[in-house]
Design a protein around this motif. Structure first.
Motif, mmCIF file in Angstrom:
data_model
loop_
_atom_site.group_PDB
_atom_site.id
_atom_site.type_symbol
_atom_site.label_atom_id
_atom_site.label_comp_id
_atom_site.label_asym_id
_atom_site.label_seq_id
_atom_site.Cartn_x
_atom_site.Cartn_y
_atom_site.Cartn_z
ATOM 1 N N LEU A 113 0.581 -1.133 -0.105
ATOM 2 C CA LEU A 113 -0.332 -0.146 0.027
ATOM 3 C C LEU A 113 0.760 1.438 0.068
ATOM 4 O O LEU A 113 2.097 1.290 0.457
ATOM 5 C CB LEU A 113 -0.949 0.036 1.247
ATOM 6 C CG LEU A 113 -1.833 -1.120 1.280
ATOM 7 C CD1 LEU A 113 -2.589 -0.853 2.653
ATOM 8 C CD2 LEU A 113 -2.679 -1.279 0.187
ATOM 9 N N PHE A 114 0.482 2.295 -0.524
ATOM 10 C CA PHE A 114 1.293 3.380 -0.551
ATOM 11 C C PHE A 114 0.964 4.238 0.801
ATOM 12 O O PHE A 114 -0.209 4.186 1.372
ATOM 13 C CB PHE A 114 0.469 4.597 -1.541
ATOM 14 C CG PHE A 114 1.570 5.767 -1.714
ATOM 15 C CD1 PHE A 114 2.404 6.026 -2.202
ATOM 16 C CD2 PHE A 114 1.097 6.965 -0.896
ATOM 17 C CE1 PHE A 114 3.500 7.053 -2.423
ATOM 18 C CE2 PHE A 114 1.777 7.907 -0.852
ATOM 19 C CZ PHE A 114 3.177 8.019 -1.709
ATOM 20 N N PRO A 115 2.154 4.496 1.586
ATOM 21 C CA PRO A 115 1.962 4.787 2.939
ATOM 22 C C PRO A 115 1.165 6.002 3.039
ATOM 23 O O PRO A 115 1.292 7.186 2.443
ATOM 24 C CB PRO A 115 3.427 4.794 3.414
ATOM 25 C CG PRO A 115 4.022 5.116 2.291
ATOM 26 C CD PRO A 115 3.561 4.238 1.106
ATOM 27 N N ASN A 116 0.385 5.891 4.194
ATOM 28 C CA ASN A 116 -0.461 7.254 4.484
ATOM 29 C C ASN A 116 0.292 8.136 5.287
ATOM 30 O O ASN A 116 -0.363 8.363 6.275
ATOM 31 C CB ASN A 116 -1.838 6.790 5.015
ATOM 32 C CG ASN A 116 -2.897 7.902 4.951
ATOM 33 O OD1 ASN A 116 -2.729 8.705 4.187
ATOM 34 N ND2 ASN A 116 -3.822 7.685 5.938
ATOM 35 N N TYR A 117 1.473 8.672 5.125
ATOM 36 C CA TYR A 117 2.067 9.525 5.951
ATOM 37 C C TYR A 117 1.666 11.012 5.887
ATOM 38 O O TYR A 117 1.005 11.417 4.809
ATOM 39 C CB TYR A 117 3.527 9.486 5.353
ATOM 40 C CG TYR A 117 4.601 8.437 5.311
ATOM 41 C CD1 TYR A 117 4.224 7.399 6.287
ATOM 42 C CD2 TYR A 117 5.452 8.090 4.538
ATOM 43 C CE1 TYR A 117 5.319 6.143 6.249
ATOM 44 C CE2 TYR A 117 6.058 7.115 4.228
ATOM 45 C CZ TYR A 117 5.971 6.170 5.204
ATOM 46 O OH TYR A 117 6.922 4.919 5.435
ATOM 47 N N PRO A 118 1.623 11.312 6.907
ATOM 48 C CA PRO A 118 0.913 12.710 7.379
ATOM 49 C C PRO A 118 1.286 13.704 6.047
ATOM 50 O O PRO A 118 0.229 14.574 5.554
ATOM 51 C CB PRO A 118 0.920 13.196 8.650
ATOM 52 C CG PRO A 118 1.418 11.892 9.260
ATOM 53 C CD PRO A 118 2.030 11.052 8.482
ATOM 54 N N ASP A 178 -2.456 -1.047 9.136
ATOM 55 C CA ASP A 178 -1.167 -0.570 9.629
ATOM 56 C C ASP A 178 -0.902 0.701 8.933
ATOM 57 O O ASP A 178 0.171 1.444 8.888
ATOM 58 C CB ASP A 178 -0.260 -1.685 8.814
ATOM 59 C CG ASP A 178 -0.304 -2.852 9.971
ATOM 60 O OD1 ASP A 178 -0.686 -2.703 11.092
ATOM 61 O OD2 ASP A 178 0.013 -4.132 9.289
ATOM 62 N N ASN A 179 -1.988 1.231 7.965
ATOM 63 C CA ASN A 179 -1.766 2.383 7.388
ATOM 64 C C ASN A 179 -2.063 3.580 7.861
ATOM 65 O O ASN A 179 -2.517 4.457 7.273
ATOM 66 C CB ASN A 179 -2.211 2.189 6.047
ATOM 67 C CG ASN A 179 -1.614 2.949 4.728
ATOM 68 O OD1 ASN A 179 -0.657 3.536 5.118
ATOM 69 N ND2 ASN A 179 -2.034 3.043 3.774
ATOM 70 N N ASP A 180 -2.050 3.724 9.317
ATOM 71 C CA ASP A 180 -2.453 4.799 10.096
ATOM 72 C C ASP A 180 -1.087 5.289 10.723
ATOM 73 O O ASP A 180 -0.673 4.533 11.841
ATOM 74 C CB ASP A 180 -3.396 4.422 11.159
ATOM 75 C CG ASP A 180 -3.997 5.648 11.945
ATOM 76 O OD1 ASP A 180 -3.154 6.670 11.991
ATOM 77 O OD2 ASP A 180 -4.915 5.346 12.666
#
Length: 436
Positions: free
Chosen positions: A154-159, A400-402
Motif C-alpha cells: 500500500l502507498f503509505p498514508n504518511y501525514p 497498519d496504514n495509520d
C-alpha cells in the motif's frame, strides 16, 4: 508489469568501522538496492509532465527509465531502451496510445506491452514483447514508483503526503554525492545548532527557526518504531527548570520526518525528506513540507528556493568556489556563511564529505546514536529482504496504514518529566496532522 529483480547475494563488509559501507550501493541485485525497491520512491514532479509533454528521462537506483504521458492521459514508467535495438525512447513519439520508437516504429503502452511492430511480417510477434515497467502512484505533487517484485505494498498514508496541494509544498534538489550521507544528515539533531545558526532577519524567521540557536549539549535518546527510529532531543533552557524537546523520526529506508513550520503556524507541521539514489554517486533530495492549517507561505518558500537553484533543480552554488561562502557574514551569527536556506546548508555540507563518504575514516561519538541505529536497522532489513520477507515499514493492510504515531513536534517540558509520556499525548491525538 514490474519485472522481478536479481537474486540478492548478501555479502556485506563486516570489518569494524566500514561494516555498513555496502549500504551506499543501490543497483539492482545489491542488498541495499533490493531493500530500496520494496518501498515507493518519488521519481518526478507531477508538474514536470503536463499533458502533451515530451517523454522525460529518469535515472533512479542505477536504472535508466523513461516517464511519459500518453495521448489518453495515462502515465507510464518503462525501460528507456527500446526492446528492439535498444534505441533511446526519450526520443520517442507519444501517439496512438503509447510511446513509439523513432528507429523502427515499435509502439509500447504505459505497462510496457508492445502494441505495434509496423514493419514485421507476423501480426502476433508483438504479443511476445514486454518491456520492463513500474507501477506509479500520484501523491503530494510527485509521481512515486514501486520498483520491487510482486504485488506493490500500500502507498503509505504518511501525514505529509496525505493533505492535498493546499497543505503541502513539494520540491527537490540534485545532490552530487551518495544518498546515505545525505540521509544521515537528516537524523543528526546536533548539527542544527551549528550548521543552521543564523542572524535571523525577521520575527517570522525567529519563530520558525529560533529553536536551532541553542547550542547547549543536548540529551539524546532513540527508540525503535514500526516505521523506523524515533529521536528525542532535549536542550536545557537557560535560567529555567525547563527544556526544549524536539521529536523527529528516521523513516525506513531513506526518509525522515522532521520539524515543519509549527514555530509560527502552531502544531501540525512537519517536513518529510527523501534522499533517493540516482546511482551510487548522486541522489535527489525530495522535500515535502506540510502544515495542517493550509497556511504555508508557498510564495515565500518558492522565492527562497528558486533564488538558490539553477536549471534542473541543481544548486547554483558550486564546490569549485566553496559554494560562494560569505566569510564576512560568519563574523556575526551566520555560522556557515551560505545564506538562510537550510537545504543549501545540508547539501553543501554532505557533498563536502566526498562523493561516497568512507565510513572507515570517521570517528562516531555519543551524539551519533541515531545514525548508528539507522545503519543497523538498514542492515537488519536488507537481511530480511534477502530471506524473502517484508522489511520494517512496508504496509500491507489498511489497519497498519495509520501513521498518527509518526509524531513530529517541538515544545517544552519540565526538567525530569518523561519524554515518552510527552510523545504519547500526540500519538493518541487523531488530529495532530489531519488537514483542517
Amino acid at each position: 508489469m514490474n519485472v522481478p529483480t536479481q537474486p540478492v547475494v548478501f555479502k556485506p563488509n563486516s570489518r569494524g568501522a566500514d561494516r555498513y559501507q555496502y549500504l551506499t550501493q543501490t543497483d539492482a541485485g545489491t542488498p541495499t538496492g533490493e531493500l530500496m525497491r520494496r518501498y515507493w520512491q518519488p521519481v518526478a514532479l507531477i508538474d514536470s509532465l503536463p499533458p502533451g509533454a515530451a517523454p522525460q528521462p529518469i535515472r533512479i537506483l542505477g536504472e535508466d527509465l523513461v516517464l511519459f504521458r500518453d495521448d489518453k492521459d495515462r502515465v507510464g514508467l518503462i525501460d528507456r531502451k527500446c526492446a528492439h535495438r535498444c534505441t533511446d525512447l526519450a526520443l520517442g513519439r507519444v501517439e496512438d496510445g503509447g510511446i513509439r520508437c523513432p528507429y523502427h516504429g515499435w509502439l509500447f503502452d504505459v505497462e510496457g506491452r508492445c502494441l505495434s511492430q509496423p514493419a514485421e511480417a507476423s501480426a502476433t510477434a508483438k504479443d511476445r514483447i514486454r518491456m520492463k515497467s513500474y507501477p506509479l502512484h500520484e501523491a503530494a505533487g510527485a509521481f512515486w514508483a514501486y520498483m520491487g517484485p510482486g504485488e506493490p505494498p500500500l502507498f503509505p498514508n504518511y501525514p505529509a503526503l496525505a493533505g492535498g496541494a493546499e497543505h503541502c509544498y513539494t520540491t527537490r534538489w540534485f545532490g552530487d554525492c551518495n544518498w546515505l550521507q545525505a540521509s544521515e544528515g537528516n537524523i543528526d539533531p546536533v548539527h542544527t545548532s551549528y550548521l543552521h545558526q543564523l542572524e535571523l532577519s525577521s520575527e517570522d524567521m525567529k519563530a520558525r527557526w529560533g529553536v536551532f540557536s541553542n547550542q547547549s549539549r543536548p540529551e539524546l535518546a532513540v527508540e525503535d518504531t514500526r516505521f523506523g527510529v524515533r529521536l528525542y532531543t532535549l536542550r536545557k533552557i537557560d535560567g529555567t527548570e525547563r527544556s526544549s524537546i524536539r521529536i523527529t523520526n528516521f523513516v525506513m529506508p531513506n526518509a525522515c520526518a522532521v520539524g515543519g513550520f509549527e514555530g509560527y503556524l502552531g502544531e501540525g507541521g512537519l517536513t518529510m525528506l527523501w534522499d533517493v539514489p540516482i546511482d551510487d554517486q548522486h541522489h535527489w533530495r525530495w522535500e515535502f513540507i506540510f502544515h495542517r492549517s493550509g497556511k504555508l507561505n508557498k510564495a515565500s518558500l518558492e522565492a527562497q528556493y528558486q533564488s538558490e537553484k539553477e536549471e534542473g533543480d541543481r544548486m547554483r552554488r558550486k564546490w569549485e568556489d566553496l559554494y560562494s561562502q560569505d566569510r564576512e557574514s560568519m563574523k556575526g551569527k551566520a555560522y556557515l556563511g551560505l545564506g538562510e536556506c537550510f537545504s543549501v546548508h545540508d547539501i553543501a555540507i554532505t557533498q563536502s564529505q566526498g562523493t561516497i563518504h568512507q565510513q572507515a575514516d570517521e570517528h562516531l561519538s555519543s551524539s551519533d546514536i541515531a545514525i548508528v541505529r539507522a545503519r543497523r536497522m538498514l542492515d537488519e532489513a536488507a537481511r530480511v529482504v534477502a530471506e524473502g520477507g517484508d522489511p520494517r515499514g512496508v504496509v500491507r493492510t489498511d489497519a497498519d496504514n495509520d501513521f498518527r504515531d509518526m509524531v513530529v513536534v517541538t515544545g517544552e517540558i519540565e526538567n525530569g518529566d518523561s519524554k515518552e509520556a510527552y510523545c504519547a499525548r500526540f500519538t493518541e491525538s487523531p488530529d495532530l496532522f489531519r488537514p483542517q
